[in-house]
Design a protein around this motif. Structure first.
Motif, PDB file in Angstrom:
ATOM      1  N   ARG A 252     -14.580 -16.421  -4.348  1.00 11.40           N
ATOM      2  CA  ARG A 252     -15.053 -17.377  -3.019  1.00 11.40           C
ATOM      3  C   ARG A 252     -16.322 -17.571  -4.561  1.00 11.40           C
ATOM      4  NH1 ARG A 252     -11.883 -13.845  -0.601  1.00 11.40           N
ATOM      5  NH2 ARG A 252     -11.032 -14.160   1.360  1.00 11.40           N
ATOM      6  N   GLN A 253     -15.951 -19.304  -4.354  1.00 15.70           N
ATOM      7  CA  GLN A 253     -17.157 -19.509  -5.227  1.00 15.70           C
ATOM      8  C   GLN A 253     -16.888 -21.223  -4.960  1.00 15.70           C
ATOM      9  OE1 GLN A 253     -16.631 -18.766  -8.775  1.00 15.70           O
ATOM     10  NE2 GLN A 253     -18.796 -18.023  -9.489  1.00 15.70           N
ATOM     11  N   ILE A 254     -17.858 -22.135  -4.682  1.00 16.55           N
ATOM     12  CA  ILE A 254     -18.415 -23.522  -4.264  1.00 16.55           C
ATOM     13  C   ILE A 254     -17.392 -23.675  -5.148  1.00 16.55           C
ATOM     14  CG2 ILE A 254     -19.792 -24.993  -4.278  1.00 16.55           C
ATOM     15  CD1 ILE A 254     -22.126 -23.165  -4.623  1.00 16.55           C
ATOM     16  N   THR A 255     -17.020 -24.128  -6.557  1.00 16.65           N
ATOM     17  CA  THR A 255     -16.156 -24.157  -7.356  1.00 16.65           C
ATOM     18  C   THR A 255     -14.984 -24.711  -7.447  1.00 16.65           C
ATOM     19  OG1 THR A 255     -16.102 -22.948  -8.961  1.00 16.65           O
ATOM     20  CG2 THR A 255     -17.849 -24.631  -9.821  1.00 16.65           C
ATOM     21  N   THR A 256     -13.864 -23.492  -6.122  1.00 18.63           N
ATOM     22  CA  THR A 256     -13.418 -23.086  -5.844  1.00 18.63           C
ATOM     23  C   THR A 256     -12.688 -23.870  -4.644  1.00 18.63           C
ATOM     24  OG1 THR A 256     -13.832 -20.771  -5.192  1.00 18.63           O
ATOM     25  CG2 THR A 256     -12.422 -21.321  -7.520  1.00 18.63           C
ATOM     26  N   ALA A 257     -13.394 -23.778  -3.645  1.00 20.68           N
ATOM     27  CA  ALA A 257     -13.951 -24.441  -2.415  1.00 20.68           C
ATOM     28  C   ALA A 257     -13.506 -25.395  -2.506  1.00 20.68           C
ATOM     29  CB  ALA A 257     -15.196 -24.528  -1.549  1.00 20.68           C
ATOM     30  N   VAL A 258     -14.600 -26.041  -4.026  1.00 19.82           N
ATOM     31  CA  VAL A 258     -14.595 -27.787  -3.804  1.00 19.82           C
ATOM     32  C   VAL A 258     -12.844 -28.034  -4.355  1.00 19.82           C
ATOM     33  CG1 VAL A 258     -15.461 -29.839  -5.547  1.00 19.82           C
ATOM     34  CG2 VAL A 258     -16.630 -28.141  -4.296  1.00 19.82           C
ATOM     35  N   GLY A 259     -12.266 -27.776  -5.214  1.00 19.97           N
ATOM     36  CA  GLY A 259     -11.186 -27.557  -5.608  1.00 19.97           C
ATOM     37  C   GLY A 259      -9.959 -27.892  -4.125  1.00 19.97           C
ATOM     38  N   ASP A 260     -10.443 -26.882  -3.679  1.00 18.98           N
ATOM     39  CA  ASP A 260      -9.119 -26.652  -2.459  1.00 18.98           C
ATOM     40  C   ASP A 260      -9.146 -28.124  -0.925  1.00 18.98           C
ATOM     41  OD1 ASP A 260      -8.689 -24.247  -3.377  1.00 18.98           O
ATOM     42  OD2 ASP A 260      -9.484 -23.404  -1.974  1.00 18.98           O
ATOM     43  N   GLY A 261     -10.721 -28.315  -1.480  1.00 15.49           N
ATOM     44  CA  GLY A 261     -11.552 -29.625  -1.019  1.00 15.49           C
ATOM     45  C   GLY A 261     -10.326 -31.017  -1.397  1.00 15.49           C
ATOM     46  N   GLY A 262     -10.420 -31.081  -2.682  1.00 15.32           N
ATOM     47  CA  GLY A 262      -9.533 -32.180  -3.439  1.00 15.32           C
ATOM     48  C   GLY A 262      -8.051 -31.768  -2.898  1.00 15.32           C
ATOM     49  N   LEU A 263      -6.983 -31.486  -2.675  1.00 17.59           N
ATOM     50  CA  LEU A 263      -6.191 -30.672  -2.585  1.00 17.59           C
ATOM     51  C   LEU A 263      -5.413 -31.434  -0.990  1.00 17.59           C
ATOM     52  CD1 LEU A 263      -5.571 -27.930  -5.242  1.00 17.59           C
ATOM     53  CD2 LEU A 263      -4.575 -30.389  -5.252  1.00 17.59           C
ATOM     54  N   ALA A 264      -6.582 -31.116  -0.357  1.00 17.00           N
ATOM     55  CA  ALA A 264      -5.725 -30.875   0.834  1.00 17.00           C
ATOM     56  C   ALA A 264      -6.449 -32.446   0.971  1.00 17.00           C
ATOM     57  CB  ALA A 264      -7.612 -30.023   1.713  1.00 17.00           C
ATOM     58  N   GLY A 265      -7.451 -32.829   0.560  1.00 16.21           N
ATOM     59  CA  GLY A 265      -7.854 -34.283   0.804  1.00 16.21           C
ATOM     60  C   GLY A 265      -6.257 -35.146   0.098  1.00 16.21           C
ATOM     61  N   GLN A 266      -6.185 -34.917  -1.284  1.00 14.42           N
ATOM     62  CA  GLN A 266      -4.466 -35.936  -0.959  1.00 14.42           C
ATOM     63  C   GLN A 266      -3.120 -35.309  -0.360  1.00 14.42           C
ATOM     64  OE1 GLN A 266      -2.673 -35.016  -4.581  1.00 14.42           O
ATOM     65  NE2 GLN A 266      -2.568 -36.044  -5.074  1.00 14.42           N
ATOM     66  N   GLY A 267      -3.330 -34.091   0.352  1.00 10.59           N
ATOM     67  CA  GLY A 267      -2.512 -33.941   1.301  1.00 10.59           C
ATOM     68  C   GLY A 267      -2.822 -35.052   2.349  1.00 10.59           C
ATOM     69  N   VAL A 268      -3.931 -34.590   2.771  1.00 13.66           N
ATOM     70  CA  VAL A 268      -4.057 -35.850   4.180  1.00 13.66           C
ATOM     71  C   VAL A 268      -3.541 -36.979   4.199  1.00 13.66           C
ATOM     72  CG1 VAL A 268      -5.506 -36.538   5.839  1.00 13.66           C
ATOM     73  CG2 VAL A 268      -5.680 -34.196   5.277  1.00 13.66           C
ATOM     74  N   PHE A 269      -4.404 -37.781   3.127  1.00 12.79           N
ATOM     75  CA  PHE A 269      -4.065 -38.725   2.722  1.00 12.79           C
ATOM     76  C   PHE A 269      -2.243 -39.111   3.343  1.00 12.79           C
ATOM     77  CE2 PHE A 269      -2.649 -42.441  -0.171  1.00 12.79           C
ATOM     78  CZ  PHE A 269      -3.055 -43.484   0.743  1.00 12.79           C
ATOM     79  N   LYS A 270      -1.116 -38.003   1.767  1.00  8.90           N
ATOM     80  CA  LYS A 270       0.626 -37.843   2.395  1.00  8.90           C
ATOM     81  C   LYS A 270       0.527 -38.291   3.266  1.00  8.90           C
ATOM     82  CE  LYS A 270       0.715 -37.553  -3.280  1.00  8.90           C
ATOM     83  NZ  LYS A 270       1.539 -36.636  -4.032  1.00  8.90           N
ATOM     84  N   TYR A 271      -0.642 -37.231   4.317  1.00  4.44           N
ATOM     85  CA  TYR A 271       0.313 -36.623   5.654  1.00  4.44           C
ATOM     86  C   TYR A 271       0.574 -38.084   6.724  1.00  4.44           C
ATOM     87  CZ  TYR A 271       0.942 -34.282  10.543  1.00  4.44           C
ATOM     88  OH  TYR A 271       1.300 -35.079  11.535  1.00  4.44           O
ATOM     89  N   ILE A 272      -0.570 -38.254   6.227  1.00  5.52           N
ATOM     90  CA  ILE A 272      -0.565 -39.862   7.281  1.00  5.52           C
ATOM     91  C   ILE A 272      -0.029 -40.555   7.371  1.00  5.52           C
ATOM     92  CG2 ILE A 272      -2.751 -41.423   8.425  1.00  5.52           C
ATOM     93  CD1 ILE A 272      -4.578 -38.933   8.668  1.00  5.52           C
TER      94      ILE A 272
END
Length: 284
Positions: A252-272
């Motif tokens: 649990r670090q800022i860097t891992t959370a940011v990485g998660d955010g990048g993947l989720a952002g792409q996932g949200v885009f594809k989902y919408i």
């Protein structure tokens, strides 16, 4: 972006961050401000509010807060987790001034100093071993007469000459001089005697808890309350994603959370995009 407090989350409780790429050192609140500015520069809006629950209506979701409701095609849960507190005098007072819940984040501030680690599980002992690389002495206080950590980790800890152990120790208070931590007061559960372990830092590892109460009715949590996602950060409900410390993860670090955010952002885009494509097909 909906938050119950100032943007930045737990970064605001960190005096300095020295392990985030691009900065030799940066104040936690300052990094939060930079991330906020970056997000709003690209059009994200910010609102205060504590989320009470989320409704899944298929193609759209409703996020209810104590200050209104929001409708969206997709949501990303980033509520994080919080460290279980000891609830003793001095813990809150010296938070960020010697009291820490992350050795990797704050260990560098205690180079060649004596520190105390409170706990006896894997996290406590592993972080104690990490601190032993920096501190002059690491004292582990555990309320039981033996550690709960894995045997291989225990073996390493007992073999480390910088590691010391105080058993049956019930922590009574975190002591300080008004500015920084100076020691940890404890009571021996067997004899009842009280003593103080001198320490410049007190690292507390008595468990963490996910902040997921608002999502209990969605069926996206495991038995311990963590959000379960796939490798793309999507939960078992299409359109609901989760990132960062609210997920069950090892680091649990800022860097891992940011990485998660990048993947989720792409996932949200594809989902919408898939929703829009489906609507086009339906209308054609």
């Amino acid at each position: 972006m909906i938050d119950r407090g100032i943007y930045g989350g737990q970064m605001n409780n960190t005096a300095e961050i020295e392990n985030y790429p691009g900065f030799d050192s940066i104040l936690g609140p300052d990094l939060g401000e930079k991330m906020y500015s970056s997000a709003t520069r690209f059009g994200a809006e910010y609102a205060y509010g504590s989320v009470t629950d989320v409704e899944d209506h298929g193609a759209y979701k409703v996020v209810n807060t104590d200050d209104g409701s929001y409708q969206a095609k997709a949501i990303v849960i980033a509520t994080g987790s919080e460290h279980r507190k000891l609830g003793v005098p001095g813990e809150e007072e010296y938070s960020g001034r010697g009291v820490s819940y992350c050795a990797v984040c704050d260990g560098a501030f205690f180079k060649n100093k004596e520190v105390a680690v409170i706990g006896g599980g894997d996290s406590a002992v592993e972080e104690g071993l990490y601190l032993a690389q920096l501190a002059s002495k690491v004292t582990v206080l555990h309320r039981r007469d033996q550690l709960r950590a894995q045997q291989i980790i225990q073996k390493r800890a007992f073999a480390n000459e910088k590691m010391n152990f105080v058993w049956n120790a019930q922590v009574e208070a975190i002591e300080g001089d008004g500015q920084v931590v100076t020691g940890v007061k404890y009571k021996d559960k067997i004899t009842g005697e009280e003593a103080v372990v001198p320490a410049s830092g007190a690292f507390i590892y008595v468990g963490i808890e996910p902040m997921t109460k608002a999502f209990e009715d969605l069926g996206i949590l495991d038995n311990a309350g963590w959000v379960v996602t796939d490798a793309h950060m999507q939960t078992n409900i299409p359109g609901i994603f989760a990132i960062g410390d609210v997920r069950k993860k090892e680091l649990r670090q800022i860097t891992t959370a940011v990485g998660d955010g990048g993947l989720a952002g792409q996932g949200v885009f594809k989902y919408i995009q898939s929703l829009d494509d489906a609507k086009l097909r339906q209308n054609s």
